[in-house]
Scaffold this motif. Sequence first.
Motif, PDB file in Angstrom:
ATOM      1  N   GLU A  19       0.833  -1.206   0.000  1.00  0.00           N
ATOM      2  CA  GLU A  19       0.000   0.000   0.000  1.00  0.00           C
ATOM      3  C   GLU A  19       0.867   1.256   0.000  1.00  0.00           C
ATOM      4  O   GLU A  19       0.605   2.196  -0.760  1.00  0.00           O
ATOM      5  N   ILE A  22       2.376   1.884  -3.484  1.00  0.00           N
ATOM      6  CA  ILE A  22       1.368   2.357  -4.443  1.00  0.00           C
ATOM      7  C   ILE A  22       1.022   3.812  -4.155  1.00  0.00           C
ATOM      8  O   ILE A  22       0.930   4.635  -5.067  1.00  0.00           O
ATOM      9  N   ASP A  26       1.019   7.179  -6.419  1.00  0.00           N
ATOM     10  CA  ASP A  26      -0.221   7.948  -6.623  1.00  0.00           C
ATOM     11  C   ASP A  26      -0.886   8.145  -5.266  1.00  0.00           C
ATOM     12  O   ASP A  26      -1.574   7.259  -4.788  1.00  0.00           O
ATOM     13  N   ALA A  29      -4.594   7.323  -4.770  1.00  0.00           N
ATOM     14  CA  ALA A  29      -5.100   5.984  -5.084  1.00  0.00           C
ATOM     15  C   ALA A  29      -5.909   5.414  -3.917  1.00  0.00           C
ATOM     16  O   ALA A  29      -5.637   5.710  -2.752  1.00  0.00           O
ATOM     17  N   VAL A  31      -6.487   1.915  -2.313  1.00  0.00           N
ATOM     18  CA  VAL A  31      -5.867   0.594  -2.321  1.00  0.00           C
ATOM     19  C   VAL A  31      -6.591  -0.301  -1.331  1.00  0.00           C
ATOM     20  O   VAL A  31      -6.749   0.054  -0.165  1.00  0.00           O
ATOM     21  N   VAL A  42      -6.912  -1.697  -6.866  1.00  0.00           N
ATOM     22  CA  VAL A  42      -6.434  -0.318  -6.868  1.00  0.00           C
ATOM     23  C   VAL A  42      -7.286   0.523  -7.806  1.00  0.00           C
ATOM     24  O   VAL A  42      -7.479   0.163  -8.971  1.00  0.00           O
ATOM     25  N   THR A  44      -6.947   4.047  -9.402  1.00  0.00           N
ATOM     26  CA  THR A  44      -5.849   4.987  -9.576  1.00  0.00           C
ATOM     27  C   THR A  44      -5.871   5.606 -10.970  1.00  0.00           C
ATOM     28  O   THR A  44      -6.522   5.075 -11.871  1.00  0.00           O
ATOM     29  N   ILE A  51       1.422   0.183 -11.502  1.00  0.00           N
ATOM     30  CA  ILE A  51       1.044  -0.452 -10.239  1.00  0.00           C
ATOM     31  C   ILE A  51       1.876  -1.708 -10.013  1.00  0.00           C
ATOM     32  O   ILE A  51       2.362  -1.956  -8.904  1.00  0.00           O
ATOM     33  N   ALA A  54       5.165  -0.620  -8.793  1.00  0.00           N
ATOM     34  CA  ALA A  54       5.122  -0.191  -7.391  1.00  0.00           C
ATOM     35  C   ALA A  54       5.099  -1.397  -6.461  1.00  0.00           C
ATOM     36  O   ALA A  54       5.779  -1.414  -5.426  1.00  0.00           O
TER      37      ALA A  54
END
Length: 65
Positions: A19, A22, A26, A29, A31, A42, A44, A51, A54
Motif C-alpha cells: 500500500e 502504491i 499515486d 489511489a 488501495v 487499486v 488509480t 502499479i 510499485a
Amino acid sequence: MMTFSVPKMSCGHCMSAIEDKILDADEGADVQCDLDARQVAVDTVLDAAAIVAAIKAAGFEASAA
C-alpha cells in the motif's frame, strides 16, 4: 478499479508495504488488500504497469488478476 494477484503477500506487514509503495506513486489511489485472496485492488490514475512496478518495488511479484 484494477485487481492484481500478489501470491506472496502473506501478512499485514506485506499489505502495508504494498500500500505504501502504491501511494508513493499515486497519493490519491484507493488501495484495498485482500490477504485471504492474495489480491490487491487499486483505483488509480496510473496504468497497470505502474502499479505492478510499485508492487515490485515493495518486494513482491504481481500480475493482473
